[in-house]
Structures are given as structure tokens and as C-alpha cells.
Design a protein around this motif. Structure first.
Motif, PDB file in Angstrom:
ATOM      1  N   SER A 296       5.183   3.491  -7.957  1.00  0.00           N
ATOM      2  CA  SER A 296       4.132   2.516  -8.276  1.00  0.00           C
ATOM      3  C   SER A 296       3.449   2.850  -9.595  1.00  0.00           C
ATOM      4  O   SER A 296       3.177   1.953 -10.412  1.00  0.00           O
ATOM      5  CB  SER A 296       3.109   2.458  -7.136  1.00  0.00           C
ATOM      6  OG  SER A 296       3.704   1.934  -5.963  1.00  0.00           O
ATOM      7  N   LEU A 297       3.166   4.131  -9.823  1.00  0.00           N
ATOM      8  CA  LEU A 297       2.574   4.523 -11.094  1.00  0.00           C
ATOM      9  C   LEU A 297       3.545   4.297 -12.243  1.00  0.00           C
ATOM     10  O   LEU A 297       3.161   3.790 -13.312  1.00  0.00           O
ATOM     11  CB  LEU A 297       2.156   5.992 -11.053  1.00  0.00           C
ATOM     12  CG  LEU A 297       1.573   6.552 -12.362  1.00  0.00           C
ATOM     13  CD1 LEU A 297       0.289   5.823 -12.735  1.00  0.00           C
ATOM     14  CD2 LEU A 297       1.337   8.049 -12.239  1.00  0.00           C
ATOM     15  N   LEU A 298       4.803   4.625 -12.043  1.00  0.00           N
ATOM     16  CA  LEU A 298       5.810   4.417 -13.082  1.00  0.00           C
ATOM     17  C   LEU A 298       5.951   2.926 -13.403  1.00  0.00           C
ATOM     18  O   LEU A 298       6.148   2.552 -14.568  1.00  0.00           O
ATOM     19  CB  LEU A 298       7.146   4.996 -12.636  1.00  0.00           C
ATOM     20  CG  LEU A 298       7.186   6.532 -12.535  1.00  0.00           C
ATOM     21  CD1 LEU A 298       8.425   6.991 -11.772  1.00  0.00           C
ATOM     22  CD2 LEU A 298       7.145   7.173 -13.905  1.00  0.00           C
ATOM     23  N   GLN A 324       9.815  -4.546   1.443  1.00  0.00           N
ATOM     24  CA  GLN A 324       8.684  -4.803   2.324  1.00  0.00           C
ATOM     25  C   GLN A 324       7.786  -3.576   2.445  1.00  0.00           C
ATOM     26  O   GLN A 324       6.553  -3.709   2.519  1.00  0.00           O
ATOM     27  CB  GLN A 324       9.174  -5.240   3.700  1.00  0.00           C
ATOM     28  CG  GLN A 324       8.038  -5.700   4.609  1.00  0.00           C
ATOM     29  CD  GLN A 324       8.545  -6.496   5.793  1.00  0.00           C
ATOM     30  OE1 GLN A 324       9.418  -7.349   5.668  1.00  0.00           O
ATOM     31  NE2 GLN A 324       7.997  -6.219   6.965  1.00  0.00           N
ATOM     32  N   LEU A 325       8.358  -2.384   2.463  1.00  0.00           N
ATOM     33  CA  LEU A 325       7.548  -1.170   2.491  1.00  0.00           C
ATOM     34  C   LEU A 325       6.657  -1.077   1.252  1.00  0.00           C
ATOM     35  O   LEU A 325       5.484  -0.691   1.343  1.00  0.00           O
ATOM     36  CB  LEU A 325       8.452   0.065   2.572  1.00  0.00           C
ATOM     37  CG  LEU A 325       9.107   0.343   3.921  1.00  0.00           C
ATOM     38  CD1 LEU A 325      10.158   1.435   3.777  1.00  0.00           C
ATOM     39  CD2 LEU A 325       8.062   0.753   4.956  1.00  0.00           C
ATOM     40  N   ALA A 330       2.281  -0.025  -0.470  1.00  0.00           N
ATOM     41  CA  ALA A 330       1.900   0.335  -1.840  1.00  0.00           C
ATOM     42  C   ALA A 330       1.280  -0.838  -2.592  1.00  0.00           C
ATOM     43  O   ALA A 330       0.999  -0.718  -3.789  1.00  0.00           O
ATOM     44  CB  ALA A 330       3.122   0.864  -2.596  1.00  0.00           C
ATOM     45  N   GLY A 331       1.065  -1.963  -1.901  1.00  0.00           N
ATOM     46  CA  GLY A 331       0.344  -3.064  -2.507  1.00  0.00           C
ATOM     47  C   GLY A 331       1.105  -3.875  -3.527  1.00  0.00           C
ATOM     48  O   GLY A 331       0.507  -4.579  -4.347  1.00  0.00           O
ATOM     49  N   TRP A 332       2.439  -3.830  -3.480  1.00  0.00           N
ATOM     50  CA  TRP A 332       3.224  -4.596  -4.441  1.00  0.00           C
ATOM     51  C   TRP A 332       3.138  -6.089  -4.122  1.00  0.00           C
ATOM     52  O   TRP A 332       2.867  -6.500  -2.988  1.00  0.00           O
ATOM     53  CB  TRP A 332       4.683  -4.147  -4.405  1.00  0.00           C
ATOM     54  CG  TRP A 332       4.942  -2.847  -5.106  1.00  0.00           C
ATOM     55  CD1 TRP A 332       4.126  -1.742  -5.122  1.00  0.00           C
ATOM     56  CD2 TRP A 332       6.095  -2.503  -5.857  1.00  0.00           C
ATOM     57  NE1 TRP A 332       4.713  -0.732  -5.846  1.00  0.00           N
ATOM     58  CE2 TRP A 332       5.926  -1.173  -6.307  1.00  0.00           C
ATOM     59  CE3 TRP A 332       7.258  -3.174  -6.190  1.00  0.00           C
ATOM     60  CZ2 TRP A 332       6.871  -0.513  -7.081  1.00  0.00           C
ATOM     61  CZ3 TRP A 332       8.220  -2.526  -6.965  1.00  0.00           C
ATOM     62  CH2 TRP A 332       8.025  -1.215  -7.404  1.00  0.00           C
TER      63      TRP A 332
END
Length: 371
Positions: A296-298, A324-325, A330-332
Motif C-alpha cells: 500500500s505504501l509502495l 478483496q483483501l 488495506a482500504g484500496w
């Protein structure tokens, strides 16, 4: 996990998936029975699937790799390889995958007397059958093969020559895999130099278990076009001089607070794709959770991130589940999934015009319909 139909329906691109890591449990049982293989730890599909997942949930890459003894053990004939490849293509297509590069090591399928060429041709034929059956079911897919050399063995140049020989017949590139520690990619420089001379594509498993030296060698010594996993690139990223490797949840950091080291900056600047596999990385101890996974940071830092399955059987996963995970934990957003899917298609080892056609005619319309 109950997958949401809207995520299953999204067009997906898969760059990092192992053929011997995605076999259906019932197929393993059937092939073991047909071949006389007697090493299976369970003889019903549900129990066997659970055994693969539990064994892989060890936090150890070495033990994780040991689960492949069972699948490789039953993939030693033309018929077995053909069936596994065909089912692979059909399973991916049913999950919404429109393009996949599936990798395997031909040298691991010679125990019953097959030649390397017979292995490659059996798998290619299986993929073509799987594509045909998937299209008939209303789920068109294009599958190409990546031929893998095992980094602890000495067949990498032979495998590289197979890549060049079959690159107009379903093989799109080369890879090396296996335990990283003690087996650096530089042991296979002859193979990489040959591939570069022949204008052939290759990726390298690097930065999963061993860290920055593995990534540096893969890129600077070997010339890798993509990094298989690459999750340890965060070891060269810092907040107040503290490496992200020492931060428990890098996924929650603000991008503005992160300073890139020279290697991380080079990877981002040159747009080297990262073949990231969240569930697999959790199993091997490279990340503690999907929420804490560096992906997510990347993504926020605009690295060329892609999402992949690695080994669907061992991780009990699929591309829809991985997506989905990321949404749930992770809020994607759908826009994030679209971005990484286009990243993956841009990074595929097929000709530019084919990549562009899939982006413009399949991926973008598919995501437009979902938003």
C-alpha cells in the motif's frame, strides 16, 4: 471468504503465478492414483487442500517450498502436465483473469523420463486447450509461460535456450526461483547474458527472503526487467533514518515522511515492476498482515506495483481474493485495483500492441463498467 461478485467480474492481469503451486487438490489426488504416487498426506480434496495451506503457514520460505514436493511429484507425465496447465487456464479465466504469465521449472518434471522439450510442449498444449475451453465458457484469457530455472541447480542456460526456442509458441520469458539465501542470481550470469543477446525477456525472484543484496544483484548484475516479489525494497526506505524494515506497519505511513535510498529510488525511477504477492508474503514472514504489507505504501509512492497470487493452492487464494483483501483490510478502491491491473499489463512480456489492445479493449472498459 465469500468473494464479492463485482470483484470477481473485474478484469485482472497476473504476472506471478506458479503452475505447480496452483493445482486443484482433486487433480493432485487423481494424478497420484494414476501414477502410483503414494506420498500424499491426505486422500480427500478438502483435507489435502487444508494440508497445503497449513503447511505453507509456517513463516519459513524453506518450509513453504517443501510443499511443492507433492505437486511436482504427480506432474511427471505429458498427460499430467497437460491436464494441470489446462485446468490452470480455466481456473484463472473463471476468476476474471484476462492475461496471465504462469511459471514453472521444466527441469523439475523429468523424473519419469521426459525431455525438457516434451515438458514445455505438454504445458503449452494444455494452456491452449484451457484457453479454448475458457472462451467457450464465456471467459476469454491469454496465458503465456515463463520457464523457470532453479537457482540451486545448473540448468539455467539450457532453460534460457528453451525460452528463445519457444518464444513464438507460447513462452514469453524466463525466471529463476528457489531459496534465495546462498544462491545469488549472479550464479546464472551466462543465462542472463544469453537472454539479453537474444532480446528475450526475464524476471528474477528477488527481495522476498534475502533482502537488498538480492535485489541489487538482480537489477545491476543480471539486468532483470521485473522483480519477483521485491517486497524487501522497503529495507532501503527510511523515516527519520529508521529503516522501514524495522517499522511494524509501513502501510500506515504517510508517503511524504518516507525517504528513498539509492536502490529504492532507482527501482522507482526506472519503473521496474514489482510482482507483489500479499498472502504469500504473509505466509513466508515477509509481512505480518495485508494491512501492514508494504504494497500500500509502495502504491502511494508510485512504484510500479502489481498484485499477484504466487501459489494459489498453498495460499488458498485467487486474484479476486487478493484484491478483496486489499479492499477490505488495506482500504484500496476500485481505482487502485484498476491502476495496478494496468501496471501489470504494461509490464507483461508480450508485444506492445497486444498489451495496448488488452488495456484499451478489455481492462479499461471492464473497470469503467464497475464504477
Amino acid at each position: 471468504m465469500n468473494l464479492r461478485p463485482e470483484i470477481v467480474a473485474l478484469p485482472k492481469v497476473l504476472l506471478h503465478d506458479h503452475l505447480d503451486g496452483g493445482v486443484r487438490p482433486q487433480t493432485v489426488i487423481d494424478l497420484a492414483r494414476d501414477s502410483g504416487y503414494d506420498g500424499l498426506p491426505a486422500t480427500d480434496a478438502e483435507s489435502l487442500g487444508e494440508w497445503f495451506r497449513d503447511s505453507a503457514d509456517s513463516g519459513s520460505l524453506v518450509r513453504y517450498l517443501e510443499t511443492f514436493d507433492q505437486t511436482v511429484g504427480v506432474m511427471q507425465t505429458v498427460e499430467a502436465l497437460h491436464r494441470v496447465a489446462s485446468e490452470c487456464a480455466q481456473d484463472l479465466a473463471a476468476d476474471g483473469v484476462v492475461y496471465a504469465e504462469v511459471r514453472y521449472a521444466p527441469e523439475q518434471h523429468l523424473a519419469e523420463g521426459l525431455e525438457l522439450e516434451e515438458v514445455v510442449e505438454a504445458v503449452n498444449a494444455g494452456f491452449r486447450e484451457g484457453e479454448r475451453l475458457a472462451a467457450e465458457a464465456g471467459h476469454p484469457i491469454l496465458v503465456t509461460a515463463l520457464l523457470t530455472a532453479m537457482r540451486h541447480a545448473a540448468k539455467s542456460t539450457e532453460i534460457a535456450e528453451l525460452v528463445v526456442r519457444y518464444r513464438d509458441d507460447g513462452v514469453s520469458g524466463f525466471d529463476i526461483a528457489g531459496a534465495e539465501a546462498g544462491f545469488p542470481p549472479t550464479r546464472h550470469l551466462d543465462a542472463f547474458e544469453y537472454l539479453r543477446r537474444e532480446n528475450a525477456h526475464f524476471t528474477i525472484h528477488a527481495g522476498e527472503a534475502f533482502g537488498l543484496p538480492s535485489i541489487w544483484e538482480a537489477i545491476q548484475w543480471c539486468g532483470a526487467e521485473r522483480l519477483g516479489h521485491g517486497v524487501r525494497i522497503v529495507d532501503d526506505m527510511f523515516v527519520d533514518e529508521q529503516s522501514l524494515a524495522d517499522i511494524a506497519d509501513p502501510g500506515q505511513l504517510e508517503p511524504e515522511a518516507v525517504r528513498l535510498g539509492r536502490l529504492a529510488a532507482y527501482v522507482r525511477d526506472t519503473r521496474i515492476p514489482l510482482e507483489m504477492c500479499p498472502s504469500s508474503n504473509i505466509q513466508t514472514g515477509a509481512a505480518s498482515s495485508v494491512a501492514a504489507h508494504p504494497i500500500s505504501l509502495l502504491k502511494q509512492l508510485r512504484f510500479r506495483v502489481t498484485v499477484n497470487t504466487d501459489n494459489r493452492l498453498m495460499s488458498g487464494t485467487s486474484m479476486s481474493r487478493e484484491m478483496q483483501l486489499l479492499v477490505d483490510e488495506a482500504g484500496w478502491t476500485i481505482d487502485d485495483l484498476r491502476w495496478v491491473t494496468i501496471n501489470a499489463m504494461k509490464s507483461a512480456f508480450i508485444p506492445f500492441d497486444e498489451r495496448l489492445a488488452l488495456i484499451d479493449n478489455v481492462i479499461k472498459p471492464g473497470y469503467a463498467a464497475a464504477t
